[in-house]
Design an enzyme around this catalytic site. Structure first.
Site, short mmCIF file in Angstrom:
data_model
loop_
_atom_site.label_atom_id
_atom_site.label_comp_id
_atom_site.label_asym_id
_atom_site.label_seq_id
_atom_site.Cartn_x
_atom_site.Cartn_y
_atom_site.Cartn_z
N GLY A 11 0.81 -1.22 0.00
CA GLY A 11 0.00 0.00 0.00
C GLY A 11 0.84 1.26 0.00
N ASP A 32 -0.03 -8.96 1.79
CA ASP A 32 -1.00 -8.01 1.26
C ASP A 32 -2.01 -8.77 0.39
OD1 ASP A 32 -2.19 -5.70 -0.23
OD2 ASP A 32 -0.52 -4.59 0.65
N SER A 35 -6.16 -5.50 -2.22
CA SER A 35 -7.52 -4.97 -2.39
C SER A 35 -7.50 -3.48 -2.68
CB SER A 35 -8.36 -5.24 -1.13
OG SER A 35 -7.83 -4.55 -0.01
N SER A 125 -4.03 6.43 13.93
CA SER A 125 -4.47 7.64 13.24
C SER A 125 -4.81 8.74 14.24
CB SER A 125 -5.71 7.32 12.40
OG SER A 125 -6.38 8.48 11.98
N TYR A 149 -14.24 4.59 11.07
CA TYR A 149 -12.81 4.38 10.82
C TYR A 149 -12.00 4.74 12.06
CZ TYR A 149 -8.05 5.46 9.43
OH TYR A 149 -6.68 5.54 9.39
N LYS A 153 -9.79 2.29 14.87
CA LYS A 153 -8.41 2.49 15.32
C LYS A 153 -8.35 2.61 16.84
CE LYS A 153 -6.21 2.65 11.34
NZ LYS A 153 -5.18 1.66 10.97
N PHE A 178 -0.95 11.77 11.10
CA PHE A 178 -1.84 12.86 10.76
C PHE A 178 -2.22 12.68 9.27
CE2 PHE A 178 -1.03 13.72 14.97
CZ PHE A 178 -1.98 14.63 15.41
N ASN A 199 -9.01 10.94 -0.14
CA ASN A 199 -8.12 11.90 0.50
C ASN A 199 -7.83 13.06 -0.45
OD1 ASN A 199 -7.94 10.29 2.83
ND2 ASN A 199 -6.35 9.05 1.88
#
Length: 338
Positions: A11, A32, A35, A125, A149, A153, A178, A199
């Site tokens: 990723g 991995d 996906s 996160s 999400y 975490k 961040f 994002n």
């Protein structure tokens, strides 16, 4: 030298971290399911480093395959990136997020326990801070979450803290990211999201390259200088080096939570303008309603990372945009074949 299993290593953040680990002399094994990543990223990491990588295609929910992979690799440390990561998508698909992120992590932890591996660096996160009660965000800020999400975490962090209490010999470093942006300076690896990006930076880059007609800016009525959301953007290569520092110090029994950020906040409009300068392209955009789960402003206090890891961010918004544009310009379809 450490032998490191990197889940989600193909990723965006994982691939950049593998470059830093391998350049530092560590042996890397990638696990991995591709996906939201590509095997081409692994080939590119090998090209950057000049070293071969062993990788296993497998799902984080497959405990049997995880255990066999840990045994075959003879790894002594795990960096855990694998998981779903979109705030907006998590609001629409909470079951998928809790299954992949929480159950997947539990599956990994069971596999590690059965293989007597107890050194872990976890990809967390800044969303675990929820709506900030004060800024900049320090690691002792109260924890909460405004979306599934972030909640996934936070649940995982609680699980890891409980594991360390029950088995103090575990060495766990929780890294709270961040907003990772940018790409490797070679332009060979970068962020390649499937479908419409969730994002900001890849969305901006795809508008600049012409893959998307315009950028949607969610919310222009926040209590910020220009009304758009403010975030602490961190260059992905700086972030990757933070993982290398965490690996170098891991081993002593502990469970630490550490921010990885720059301590500087930029608005959406700031990023658009910086990317215009980097690409010399126009970035058409339109405003839309706020997204559920988003907050106005979020930026880190990164002092603890410097104290504990000897790490601090070195690259600014100019380098972030320049490197991301170089990646997008060289790879207009990402890892897809043009």
């Amino acid at each position: 030298m450490k032998r490191i299993l990197v889940t989600g290593g193909a990723g965006y953040i994982g691939s950049h971290t593998c470059v830093e680990l391998m350049n530092a002399g560590h042996e890397v094994f990638i696990y991995d399911n591709f996906s939201n990543s590509s095997p081409i990223a692994i080939e590119r990491v090998e090209k950057i480093t000049g070293k071969a990588i062993r990788f296993i295609q497998g799902d984080i929910l497959d405990q049997y395959l995880l255990e066999n992979t840990i045994k075959a690799s003879n790894c002594d440390t795990v960096i855990h990136f694998a998981g779903l990561k979109s705030v907006g998508e998590s609001v629409k698909q909470p079951i998928n997020y809790y299954e992949n992120n929480v159950v997947g992590t539990l599956t990994l932890l069971k596999a590690m326990t059965n293989c007597n591996i107890n050194k872990l660096v976890f990809s967390s996160s800044a969303t675990v801070y929820g709506n900030p009660k004060f800024l900049p965000l320090t690691e002792d800020h109260p924890l909460s979450a405004t979306n599934p999400y972030g909640n996934s975490k936070l649940i995982i962090e609680d699980i890891l803290r409980d594991i360390h209490i029950s088995s103090p010999d575990w060495s766990i470093t929780i890294l709270r990211y961040f907003n990772p942006v940018g790409a490797h300076s070679s332009g060979l690896i970068g962020e390649d999201p499937r479908g419409i990006p969730n994002n900001l930076m890849p969305y901006v880059a795809q508008v600049a390259i012409g893959r998307l007609a315009e950028l949607t800016v969610f919310g222009n009525d926040y209590d910020t200088a220009d009304g758009t959301g403010v975030r602490d953007y961190i260059h992905v290569s700086d972030l990757a080096k933070g993982h290398l520092k965490a690996i170098e110090q891991i081993g002593m029994p502990q469970c630490s939570e550490i921010n990885l950020g720059t301590g500087v906040g930029y608005s959406v409009i700031d990023v658009i303008n910086a990317f215009k300068r980097a690409s010399n392209r126009d970035i058409p955009f339109r405003f839309a309603e706020r997204r559920n789960g988003d907050i106005a402003t979020c930026f880190a206090d990164p002092k603890l990372a410097k104290e504990i890891l000897g790490w601090e961010a070195e690259l600014g918004i100019k380098e972030m945009c320049n490197d991301h544009w170089a990646w997008q310009h060289k790879n207009p379809e990402g890892y897809g074949v043009v």
